[in-house]
Design a protein around this motif. Structure first.
Motif, PDB file in Angstrom:
ATOM      1  N   TRP A  34       0.997  -1.220  -0.372  1.00 41.57           N
ATOM      2  CA  TRP A  34       0.260  -0.320  -0.202  1.00 41.57           C
ATOM      3  C   TRP A  34       0.960   1.157   0.341  1.00 41.57           C
ATOM      4  CZ3 TRP A  34      -4.754   0.258  -1.366  1.00 41.57           C
ATOM      5  CH2 TRP A  34      -5.665  -1.017  -0.881  1.00 41.57           C
ATOM      6  N   LEU A  36       1.091   5.789  -0.304  1.00 36.53           N
ATOM      7  CA  LEU A  36       0.684   6.236  -0.078  1.00 36.53           C
ATOM      8  C   LEU A  36       1.448   8.040  -1.020  1.00 36.53           C
ATOM      9  CD1 LEU A  36      -1.590   8.911   1.422  1.00 36.53           C
ATOM     10  CD2 LEU A  36       0.224   9.561   2.659  1.00 36.53           C
ATOM     11  N   CYS A  37      -0.207   8.364  -2.105  1.00 37.44           N
ATOM     12  CA  CYS A  37       0.026   9.319  -2.697  1.00 37.44           C
ATOM     13  C   CYS A  37       0.721  10.704  -1.632  1.00 37.44           C
ATOM     14  CB  CYS A  37      -1.020   8.738  -4.123  1.00 37.44           C
ATOM     15  SG  CYS A  37       0.054  10.437  -5.807  1.00 37.44           S
ATOM     16  N   CYS A  39      -1.235  13.363  -2.672  1.00 36.39           N
ATOM     17  CA  CYS A  39      -2.379  14.100  -3.307  1.00 36.39           C
ATOM     18  C   CYS A  39      -3.012  13.441  -2.044  1.00 36.39           C
ATOM     19  CB  CYS A  39      -2.883  13.530  -4.368  1.00 36.39           C
ATOM     20  SG  CYS A  39      -3.568  12.141  -4.538  1.00 36.39           S
ATOM     21  N   GLY A  40      -2.560  12.293  -1.180  1.00 34.83           N
ATOM     22  CA  GLY A  40      -3.226  11.929   0.289  1.00 34.83           C
ATOM     23  C   GLY A  40      -4.192  10.494  -0.071  1.00 34.83           C
ATOM     24  N   LYS A  41      -3.671  10.179  -1.700  1.00 37.89           N
ATOM     25  CA  LYS A  41      -5.189   8.896  -1.959  1.00 37.89           C
ATOM     26  C   LYS A  41      -3.759   7.533  -1.782  1.00 37.89           C
ATOM     27  CE  LYS A  41      -7.846  10.676  -4.897  1.00 37.89           C
ATOM     28  NZ  LYS A  41      -7.684  12.020  -5.221  1.00 37.89           N
ATOM     29  N   GLN A  42      -4.795   6.534  -1.703  1.00 34.35           N
ATOM     30  CA  GLN A  42      -3.289   5.127  -1.292  1.00 34.35           C
ATOM     31  C   GLN A  42      -3.677   4.398  -2.469  1.00 34.35           C
ATOM     32  OE1 GLN A  42      -3.095   3.223   2.219  1.00 34.35           O
ATOM     33  NE2 GLN A  42      -3.435   4.668   3.561  1.00 34.35           N
ATOM     34  N   ARG A  43      -2.834   4.091  -2.588  1.00 39.33           N
ATOM     35  CA  ARG A  43      -2.903   2.908  -4.058  1.00 39.33           C
ATOM     36  C   ARG A  43      -1.693   1.208  -3.922  1.00 39.33           C
ATOM     37  NH1 ARG A  43      -1.346   4.108 -10.280  1.00 39.33           N
ATOM     38  NH2 ARG A  43      -1.854   1.916 -11.481  1.00 39.33           N
ATOM     39  N   CYS A  63      -0.674   7.310  -7.308  1.00 40.93           N
ATOM     40  CA  CYS A  63      -1.545   6.813  -7.294  1.00 40.93           C
ATOM     41  C   CYS A  63      -2.747   6.888  -9.336  1.00 40.93           C
ATOM     42  CB  CYS A  63      -2.533   7.609  -6.840  1.00 40.93           C
ATOM     43  SG  CYS A  63      -3.393   8.995  -6.460  1.00 40.93           S
ATOM     44  N   LYS A  64      -4.029   6.194  -9.038  1.00 44.98           N
ATOM     45  CA  LYS A  64      -4.250   6.616 -10.215  1.00 44.98           C
ATOM     46  C   LYS A  64      -4.486   7.756 -11.414  1.00 44.98           C
ATOM     47  CE  LYS A  64      -5.825   0.849  -9.723  1.00 44.98           C
ATOM     48  NZ  LYS A  64      -6.744   0.735  -9.407  1.00 44.98           N
ATOM     49  N   GLU A  65      -5.205   8.673 -10.173  1.00 47.76           N
ATOM     50  CA  GLU A  65      -5.093   9.675 -10.138  1.00 47.76           C
ATOM     51  C   GLU A  65      -4.390  10.270 -11.056  1.00 47.76           C
ATOM     52  OE1 GLU A  65      -8.676  11.895  -8.738  1.00 47.76           O
ATOM     53  OE2 GLU A  65      -9.748   9.703  -7.636  1.00 47.76           O
ATOM     54  N   CYS A  66      -3.988  10.865 -10.373  1.00 43.22           N
ATOM     55  CA  CYS A  66      -2.322  11.248 -10.499  1.00 43.22           C
ATOM     56  C   CYS A  66      -1.542  10.739 -11.561  1.00 43.22           C
ATOM     57  CB  CYS A  66      -1.872  11.550  -9.366  1.00 43.22           C
ATOM     58  SG  CYS A  66      -2.221  12.725  -7.926  1.00 43.22           S
TER      59      CYS A  66
END
Ligand SMILES: [Zn+2]
Ligand SMILES: [Zn+2]
Length: 155
Positions: A34, A36-37, A39-43, A63-66
């Motif tokens: 796991w 942490l991006c 941007c605060g999201k995890q992937r 992360c996926k979005e970034c």
């Protein structure tokens, strides 16, 4: 036999920091982590895709979005560089044509994209069309000499 994953917590890959292990394994037995991006999201990322050494395209660095955002930006950057290169070449070609072509051609935008940027309809790259004309081009239209229009600048 599944290998015991080495501890990678705290490692940084681009925007990602590895924060905890996952129980998930890839088909070939690689551990997932796991991350942490920024941007605060995890992937959740498999360890074989977490690498700073090999500049593989598939390496995961956000992360996926970034990741999506980053790849769009890099495409734009790449396109921008290509366009700048095209303009540079056109400018060089035009310098070679000074005295051989009407002066006003040399004042036209350098490329299709350049013309669009300036809200013009003609551009002159200084290179030959498929029929061997050295002529300005119309955006969306191609070589002016081919279309038998008079190469008079009225845009
Ligand atoms: Zn992100
Ligand atoms: Zn032509």
């Amino acid at each position: 036999m599944p290998r015991k994953p080495s501890n990678r917590i705290g490692e940084v890959y681009g925007e990602l920091t590895v924060v905890r292990s996952s129980t998930r394994r890839t088909g070939s037995g690689n551990a997932y982590w796991w991350c942490l991006c920024n941007c605060g999201k995890q992937r959740e990322v498999s360890s074989d895709l977490l690498s700073n050494k090999i500049r593989q395209k598939k390496n995961v660095i956000a992360c996926k979005e970034c990741s999506k955002k980053l790849s769009i930006e890099s495409i734009h950057r790449h396109k921008h560089l290509e366009e700048m290169e095209r303009r540079k070449k056109a400018a060089q070609k035009r310098i070679e044509l000074i005295g051989q072509v009407p002066k006003h051609w040399l004042l036209l935008p350098l490329t299709d994209a350049h013309a669009r940027e300036l809200g013009r309809t003609l551009f002159f790259r200084g290179c030959k069309c498929l029929n061997g004309h050295i002529s300005p081009y119309r955006i969306n239209g191609g070589c002016l000499a081919c279309s038998k229009e008079k190469a008079v600048v009225n845009d």
